[in-house]
Design an enzyme around this catalytic site. Sequence first.
Site, PDB file in Angstrom:
ATOM      1  N   TYR A  46      58.663  47.819 -75.720  1.00  0.00           N
ATOM      2  CA  TYR A  46      57.486  46.998 -75.499  1.00  0.00           C
ATOM      3  C   TYR A  46      56.280  47.820 -75.033  1.00  0.00           C
ATOM      4  O   TYR A  46      56.379  48.577 -74.074  1.00  0.00           O
ATOM      5  CB  TYR A  46      57.777  45.896 -74.457  1.00  0.00           C
ATOM      6  CG  TYR A  46      56.505  45.284 -73.954  1.00  0.00           C
ATOM      7  CD1 TYR A  46      55.734  44.490 -74.801  1.00  0.00           C
ATOM      8  CD2 TYR A  46      56.015  45.570 -72.699  1.00  0.00           C
ATOM      9  CE1 TYR A  46      54.521  43.988 -74.393  1.00  0.00           C
ATOM     10  CE2 TYR A  46      54.804  45.075 -72.275  1.00  0.00           C
ATOM     11  CZ  TYR A  46      54.064  44.277 -73.126  1.00  0.00           C
ATOM     12  OH  TYR A  46      52.853  43.795 -72.708  1.00  0.00           O
ATOM     13  N   HIS A  77      58.706  42.513 -69.445  1.00  0.00           N
ATOM     14  CA  HIS A  77      58.525  41.672 -70.633  1.00  0.00           C
ATOM     15  C   HIS A  77      59.740  40.790 -70.914  1.00  0.00           C
ATOM     16  O   HIS A  77      60.218  40.701 -72.056  1.00  0.00           O
ATOM     17  CB  HIS A  77      58.132  42.495 -71.855  1.00  0.00           C
ATOM     18  CG  HIS A  77      56.973  41.908 -72.588  1.00  0.00           C
ATOM     19  ND1 HIS A  77      57.041  41.467 -73.874  1.00  0.00           N
ATOM     20  CD2 HIS A  77      55.715  41.639 -72.177  1.00  0.00           C
ATOM     21  CE1 HIS A  77      55.878  40.989 -74.254  1.00  0.00           C
ATOM     22  NE2 HIS A  77      55.050  41.085 -73.237  1.00  0.00           N
TER      23      HIS A  77
HETATM   24 MG   LIG Z   1      52.817  41.053 -69.473  1.00  0.00          MG
END
Ligand SMILES: [Mg+2]
Length: 408
Positions: A160, A217
């Site tokens: 991410y 995340h």
């Molecule tokens: Mg965030």
Amino acid sequence: MKITGAKIFVGGPAKNYVTIKIMTDQGVYGLGDATLNNRETLPAAYLQDYLIPNLIGMDPRNSEDIWQFFYRGAYFRRGPIAMASFGAIDMALWDIKGKLANMPLYQLFGGKSRDGAMVYAHATGTDLEDLMDSITAYVEQGYKAVRVQCGIPGMPSASYAVPETRGANKNYISDFSGVRPKIEVWDTEKYLRFMPGALAEIRARFGPDLKILHDVHHRLTPREAAQFAKAVEPVGLYWLEDPTPAEDQNALRLLRQHSTVPVAIGEVFNSIWDCNTLIQEELIDFIRVAVTYAGGITHVKRIVDLAGLHHVKTGFHGAPSHSPISMAAQHHLNAWAPNFGIQEYLVLGTPECDALFPSDHKMENGMVYVSDAPGLGVDFDENEAEKYSYRAGSHPVVRLEDGTIWDY
Ligand SMILES: [Mg+2]
């Protein structure tokens, strides 16, 4: 005073900003942002087909009643498309109200609680040294707070918010190759083995004063999140963001029982009902809602006030999907909020964006200084807007190495 019409624009430099302009019979207009990242055409259609026809003839000064009319009148309440659409109208009505009062919005909220509002930047790296270079660049620009995301050794693809290439041209933000998403591969064990040590090295390199933030995340289970929070406690993070999937309000109880690391959550929330339990049980330290996704200024101000009762500070979402219009709304809330914490900040600064959304909100040394212009203090150049149109884009989806779908 009456609303006489409203226009919707979709497009912008590097993003599909959804902008509403509400016109009145007194010549004053208001601007709002309904950009729902990678689903931009949906709030645009909801506004165009259902909300704008109802707005015509309403008194724009009654922003509370208009908000309640749409929210309670819809029967099927909440949801990101509806709340982003209501939020855009609400921002525009507050903009009109400020222009009528000839005051910047923060004055209508209760005035300034501070001169500048601290923001944080996104530092990224394919590996730890690449990330160190990225942090250094932001520190040299005067940022006091930096979110740090790093490639994980042995992970088969970028994780991410990590670019695929090193160096100055790396970019993880926009993928406009269509609506079919790229696949990212995730391995929780590798992440849990690597990231606590990497965060400790960053602290050792940059010293005690840099505010270090990290975004998980939504990738960990409650037990893994508690394990991770315990492991990174000596680092002294400013916050640990989205350690668990945000819709599970029970998940943070286990983390709280095992760690005092500050927790930030809520960028995907779209109403006070999504964070009511988290705030009232004091399971979080920062609430991450945005005026775009959570019903505009009227609704987010209620969340901020509730949070303030429970020692929860603001840390509004500020990804590039928020146009300078909603960021301006947040700048005004940040100037006022007695429980302001920090603001995520990635949007202003490109000449194209500044030409489309002229304003004199200023960023200096990692602080935003709000404009004193009436209303939101940001304008929208319709001629510039003609350069842009909608482009289909997507977020990646995440799979484990065996192919199982995971949380993006
Ligand atoms: Mg965030």
